[in-house]
Design an enzyme around this catalytic site. Structure first.
Site, PDB file in Angstrom:
ATOM      1  N   LYS A 156      36.694  28.477  22.283  1.00 21.57           N
ATOM      2  CA  LYS A 156      37.871  28.881  23.053  1.00 21.57           C
ATOM      3  C   LYS A 156      38.087  27.960  24.230  1.00 21.57           C
ATOM      4  O   LYS A 156      37.127  27.595  24.924  1.00 21.57           O
ATOM      5  CB  LYS A 156      37.702  30.327  23.546  1.00 21.57           C
ATOM      6  N   HIS A 200      41.529  31.296  25.524  1.00 19.52           N
ATOM      7  CA  HIS A 200      40.654  32.431  25.814  1.00 19.52           C
ATOM      8  C   HIS A 200      41.376  33.599  26.482  1.00 19.52           C
ATOM      9  O   HIS A 200      40.999  34.765  26.293  1.00 19.52           O
ATOM     10  CB  HIS A 200      39.482  31.974  26.695  1.00 19.52           C
ATOM     11  N   ASP A 253      30.944  32.431  16.635  1.00 24.82           N
ATOM     12  CA  ASP A 253      31.972  32.434  17.674  1.00 24.82           C
ATOM     13  C   ASP A 253      31.362  32.095  19.033  1.00 24.82           C
ATOM     14  O   ASP A 253      30.399  32.729  19.457  1.00 24.82           O
ATOM     15  CB  ASP A 253      32.629  33.824  17.734  1.00 24.82           C
ATOM     16  N   TYR A 276      31.363  30.532  27.807  1.00 32.02           N
ATOM     17  CA  TYR A 276      30.021  31.063  27.558  1.00 32.02           C
ATOM     18  C   TYR A 276      28.929  30.082  27.994  1.00 32.02           C
ATOM     19  O   TYR A 276      27.766  30.452  28.069  1.00 32.02           O
ATOM     20  CB  TYR A 276      29.821  31.391  26.074  1.00 32.02           C
TER      21      TYR A 276
END
Length: 287
Positions: free
Chosen positions: A75, A108, A45, A50
């Site tokens: 996401k 997200h 994931d 990120y």
């Protein structure tokens, strides 16, 4: 290695246990993916936010396991709230990951992070974002589409006008903070719930009440927390770059009794997530 799967509403299989990569930089993410896959993980994931999709992609290409044997989630940035912005986001993720398709693509957050859980709910904007998700699904760029951090009315907003129903809602769900009503609502609507930070970002590890139950089963608090979410019917994606923790997290071949599940559902709510309390998902506010 715990390798059970759930089936999404469209028939796609998703491993119940995955590796989270939040707060890992590109280099650490690449190595964490290689380590996890070598241990037996098949679900990874990540997210645009990120800033490690390139590293995750590198880890996948160099892990020695065929791409089609892996389940990769990413996401769409929470700030992407138009059809065109989401379409661009999807193409950027595919390019960074170096992939032809994404197994699961998620919005997200229903709101940009700077406005998380504030008055503007972005209902109309999320409908536009969802239309772009549906288009990517139809063209095969993504195999499944879902949501993250969506409350019940956020989900209802999508269900009211969508052509393809969300298959997943990824939320904060762990011992001492389990939104049971939201989980039940999603499950009734054939939306699989995924739990991020299933070990409470470490904040539950020193809880004496939880430790007593973990000791009863001869497992770690982390293992107990993961098993708890799985018995609620959730996917778990604990984040770690430590191979020993990855191995520990994958030993889940025990059953928590109904009585102990009830106790764990009612553990006192965590008020403080330590150094990460400023993140919106833990109740903080970005400035």
């Amino acid at each position: 290695m715990f390798n059970e799967t759930y089936k999404l509403s469209n028939g796609v299989e998703i491993p119940k246990l995955g590796l989270g990569t939040w707060l890992l930089d590109e280099k650490k993410a690449a190595q964490a993916v290689r380590d996890a896959v070598s241990i037996g993980y098949r679900h990874i994931d990540t997210a645009q936010a990120y800033m490690n999709e390139t590293g995750v992609g590198e880890g996948i290409r160099s892990c020695g396991v065929a791409r089609e044997e892996l389940f990769i989630t990413t996401k769409v940035a929470a700030e992407a709230k138009t059809y065109d912005a989401v379409t661009k986001s999807i193409d950027e993720s595919l390019a960074k990951l170096g992939m032809d398709y994404i197994d699961l693509l998620i919005i997200h957050s229903p709101q940009p992070w700077m406005e998380f859980r504030e008055e503007n709910r972005y209902f109309e904007e999320n409908k536009e974002a969802w239309r772009a998700m549906e288009a990517a699904y139809r063209t095969g760029k993504v195999k499944a589409i879902g949501l993250s951090n969506f409350l019940q009315d956020d989900v209802e907003n999508i269900l009211a006008s969508c052509e393809i129903k969300p298959m997943v809602n990824q939320i904060l769900a762990h011992v001492s903070n389990t939104p049971l009503d939201l989980i039940e609502y999603c499950q009734k609507n054939d939306i699989l719930v995924e739990a991020y930070s299933p070990i409470a970002h470490g904040a539950v590890l020193d809880n004496e009440e939880v430790k007593v139950i973990a000791d009863k089963y001869g497992v770690s608090v982390a293992q107990l927390c993961l098993r708890y979410d799985i018995q609620l019917g959730l996917v778990v994606i604990p984040k770690t770059a430590n191979p020993d923790h990855m191995r520990n997290n994958a030993v889940l071949d025990f059953i928590i009794s109904d009585a102990d599940m009830e106790t764990l559902k009612n553990v006192e709510l965590i008020q403080n997530y330590g150094e990460h309390s400023f993140f919106p998902v833990f109740g903080g506010k970005l400035k």
